[in-house]
Design a protein around this motif. Structure first.
Motif, PDB file in Angstrom:
ATOM      1  N   LYS A   1      39.144   6.369   2.669  1.00 22.05           N
ATOM      2  CA  LYS A   1      40.634   6.435   2.606  1.00 22.05           C
ATOM      3  C   LYS A   1      41.364   5.372   3.484  1.00 22.05           C
ATOM      4  O   LYS A   1      42.296   4.882   2.914  1.00 22.05           O
ATOM      5  CB  LYS A   1      40.756   7.874   3.385  1.00 22.05           C
ATOM      6  CG  LYS A   1      40.523   9.112   2.439  1.00 22.05           C
ATOM      7  CD  LYS A   1      40.821  10.483   2.962  1.00 22.05           C
ATOM      8  CE  LYS A   1      40.536  11.485   2.281  1.00 22.05           C
ATOM      9  NZ  LYS A   1      40.701  12.873   3.034  1.00 22.05           N
ATOM     10  N   ARG A   2      40.515   4.877   4.431  1.00 28.02           N
ATOM     11  CA  ARG A   2      40.957   3.737   5.149  1.00 28.02           C
ATOM     12  C   ARG A   2      40.893   2.360   4.322  1.00 28.02           C
ATOM     13  O   ARG A   2      41.308   1.287   4.843  1.00 28.02           O
ATOM     14  CB  ARG A   2      40.377   3.497   6.141  1.00 28.02           C
ATOM     15  CG  ARG A   2      40.647   4.485   7.281  1.00 28.02           C
ATOM     16  CD  ARG A   2      40.406   4.509   8.851  1.00 28.02           C
ATOM     17  NE  ARG A   2      41.311   3.646   9.318  1.00 28.02           N
ATOM     18  CZ  ARG A   2      42.697   3.675   9.696  1.00 28.02           C
ATOM     19  NH1 ARG A   2      43.002   5.130   9.822  1.00 28.02           N
ATOM     20  NH2 ARG A   2      43.447   2.983  10.112  1.00 28.02           N
TER      21      ARG A   2
ATOM     22  N   HIS B   1      37.246   9.479  15.360  1.00 29.13           N
ATOM     23  CA  HIS B   1      36.613   8.305  14.490  1.00 29.13           C
ATOM     24  C   HIS B   1      37.912   7.689  13.995  1.00 29.13           C
ATOM     25  O   HIS B   1      38.071   6.451  13.899  1.00 29.13           O
ATOM     26  CB  HIS B   1      35.511   8.651  13.449  1.00 29.13           C
ATOM     27  CG  HIS B   1      34.169   8.642  13.922  1.00 29.13           C
ATOM     28  ND1 HIS B   1      33.780   9.857  14.897  1.00 29.13           N
ATOM     29  CD2 HIS B   1      33.172   7.911  14.060  1.00 29.13           C
ATOM     30  CE1 HIS B   1      32.474   9.559  15.422  1.00 29.13           C
ATOM     31  NE2 HIS B   1      31.916   8.554  15.007  1.00 29.13           N
ATOM     32  N   ASP B   2      38.515   8.363  13.358  1.00 27.06           N
ATOM     33  CA  ASP B   2      39.747   7.708  12.656  1.00 27.06           C
ATOM     34  C   ASP B   2      40.589   6.962  13.344  1.00 27.06           C
ATOM     35  O   ASP B   2      40.944   5.885  13.225  1.00 27.06           O
ATOM     36  CB  ASP B   2      40.672   9.018  11.803  1.00 27.06           C
ATOM     37  CG  ASP B   2      41.517   8.395  10.803  1.00 27.06           C
ATOM     38  OD1 ASP B   2      41.357   7.428  10.188  1.00 27.06           O
ATOM     39  OD2 ASP B   2      42.707   8.998  10.684  1.00 27.06           O
TER      40      ASP B   2
ATOM     41  N   LEU C   1      35.890  13.677  13.599  1.00 27.77           N
ATOM     42  CA  LEU C   1      36.686  13.123  12.490  1.00 27.77           C
ATOM     43  C   LEU C   1      37.995  12.433  12.827  1.00 27.77           C
ATOM     44  O   LEU C   1      38.240  11.328  12.844  1.00 27.77           O
ATOM     45  CB  LEU C   1      36.858  13.920  11.314  1.00 27.77           C
ATOM     46  CG  LEU C   1      35.509  14.437  10.636  1.00 27.77           C
ATOM     47  CD1 LEU C   1      35.958  15.443   9.496  1.00 27.77           C
ATOM     48  CD2 LEU C   1      34.825  13.194   9.848  1.00 27.77           C
ATOM     49  N   ALA C   2      38.846  13.133  13.685  1.00 22.44           N
ATOM     50  CA  ALA C   2      39.719  12.469  14.143  1.00 22.44           C
ATOM     51  C   ALA C   2      39.819  11.526  15.209  1.00 22.44           C
ATOM     52  O   ALA C   2      40.485  10.506  15.111  1.00 22.44           O
ATOM     53  CB  ALA C   2      40.764  13.693  14.844  1.00 22.44           C
TER      54      ALA C   2
ATOM     55  N   LEU D   1      36.313   9.444   4.893  1.00 23.11           N
ATOM     56  CA  LEU D   1      37.270   8.976   5.948  1.00 23.11           C
ATOM     57  C   LEU D   1      37.340   7.510   5.820  1.00 23.11           C
ATOM     58  O   LEU D   1      38.674   6.861   5.672  1.00 23.11           O
ATOM     59  CB  LEU D   1      37.143   9.423   7.312  1.00 23.11           C
ATOM     60  CG  LEU D   1      38.039   9.186   8.413  1.00 23.11           C
ATOM     61  CD1 LEU D   1      39.616   9.390   8.379  1.00 23.11           C
ATOM     62  CD2 LEU D   1      37.584   9.369   9.705  1.00 23.11           C
TER      63      LEU D   1
END
Length: 327
Positions: free
Chosen positions: A254-255, A210-211, A207-208, A251
């Motif tokens: 959220k972006r 990809h963010d 996840l980190a 995620l």
């Protein structure tokens, strides 16, 4: 009277200042695409596991109303005693309301074989997928290059594009790629061993990373194109995605992203930009546009080295392309 108006004037001034200083909201859109159907590790999974992960993955996508195109490697269907169930896993994609595209029969790299051999592999990869789609009165209209390899030289690339166009295909580019397949391999191992701590570590970094990739792509898009086009996300069919794609979708939300179809994404003018990229290694279309413009993207997030090291320990793919057909 003047004293009563002062608070109102003050509020109006504050509102006016904030209206002018606040940056305009970006309308972020993304199309989700998933490769290597019926499953990225189909050679290591029984048909029952493929069915289970497919149902779980598609259930999340359907419940959240995410439009998706899944790209098929038909060779993965032909395991003795499991052909019917593996084909049924593809049928599930259509039953759940999604679309299928072609990813070649054997996941063959255009950069590693002769053009004619690659063309034959494309055609060979159509038979089951076309049959399933035709029952729904749907056409096979999208193609995704394995490894994102579009050709070592421009002549080969253009001939391949003409071949695909004549067969009714639109090439599906990508702009967002967090290498989920690399996380997926070690996640599969951790899941089999019921190593929950390792699974949690993998998901956290998945996840980190990809963010960070999303942030980088957003910034570079503006530099290259002048705005953020409708992005196209590359994922792969795996237990990792089946278990955690919901967190990745959160995620993206959220972006500021909303989800769109691949067809709608491809209508963005960015995908008609000049593109003369060729090379030994495939890459995303942000790199295509940058190199075509004589630029080099810098500052990309670093992929977690421990994931690559763990993949090597497990003798999993680390992204090296082989001339041998991939199963």
């Amino acid at each position: 009277m003047i004293r009563r108006l002062l608070p109102i004037i003050y509020v109006f001034v504050l509102f006016s200042q904030s209206a002018f200083t606040q940056a305009p909201k970006v309308d972020r859109q993304v199309a989700v695409t998933i490769d290597d159907l019926p499953a990225g590790m189909a050679d290591r999974l029984p048909a029952s596991d493929i069915t289970a992960l497919t149902g779980k993955l598609l259930g999340t996508l359907r419940d959240q109303k995410i439009p998706v195109v899944g790209f098929v490697n038909e060779k993965k269907l032909y395991k003795p005693g499991e052909v019917d169930e593996r084909i049924q896993a593809l049928q599930m994609w259509l039953d759940y309301g999604f679309e299928l595209g072609n990813h070649t029969f054997t996941h063959m790299s255009l950069n590693q074989v002769e053009l004619k051999d690659w063309e034959d592999d494309v055609v060979r990869g159509e038979s089951v997928t076309r049959m399933l789609l035709s029952k729904r009165k749907m056409k096979l209209r999208y193609f995704r290059h394995p490894y994102l390899d579009t050709g070592r030289d421009l002549a080969t690339r253009r001939k391949a594009e003409e071949f695909l166009s004549q067969r009714g295909y639109r090439i599906a580019p990508i702009t967002l790629d967090g290498w989920d397949w690399a996380f997926a391999g070690i996640y599969e191992d951790a899941k089999k061993r019921s190593d929950t701590a390792m699974q949690q570590r993998i998901v956290k970094d998945y996840l980190a990373y990809h963010d960070a990739v999303f942030a980088f792509a957003e910034q570079q898009s503006v530099k290259l194109v002048g705005y953020e086009p409708r992005q196209i996300l590359l994922l792969h069919a795996s237990n990792l995605e089946a278990d955690h794609i919901g967190e990745l979708l959160d995620l993206l939300r959220k972006r500021g992203y909303r989800f769109t179809t691949l067809q709608e994404a491809l209508s963005d003018p960015a995908y008609s930009l000049p593109d003369t990229y060729v090379g030994e290694e495939g890459t995303g279309w942000l790199d295509h546009w940058a190199i075509t413009q004589g630029k080099v993207l810098q500052g990309a997030p670093v992929f977690p080295q421990w994931v690559i090291d763990r993949s090597k320990e497990l003798q999993l793919s680390t992204g090296q392309v082989s001339a041998e057909p991939q199963y």
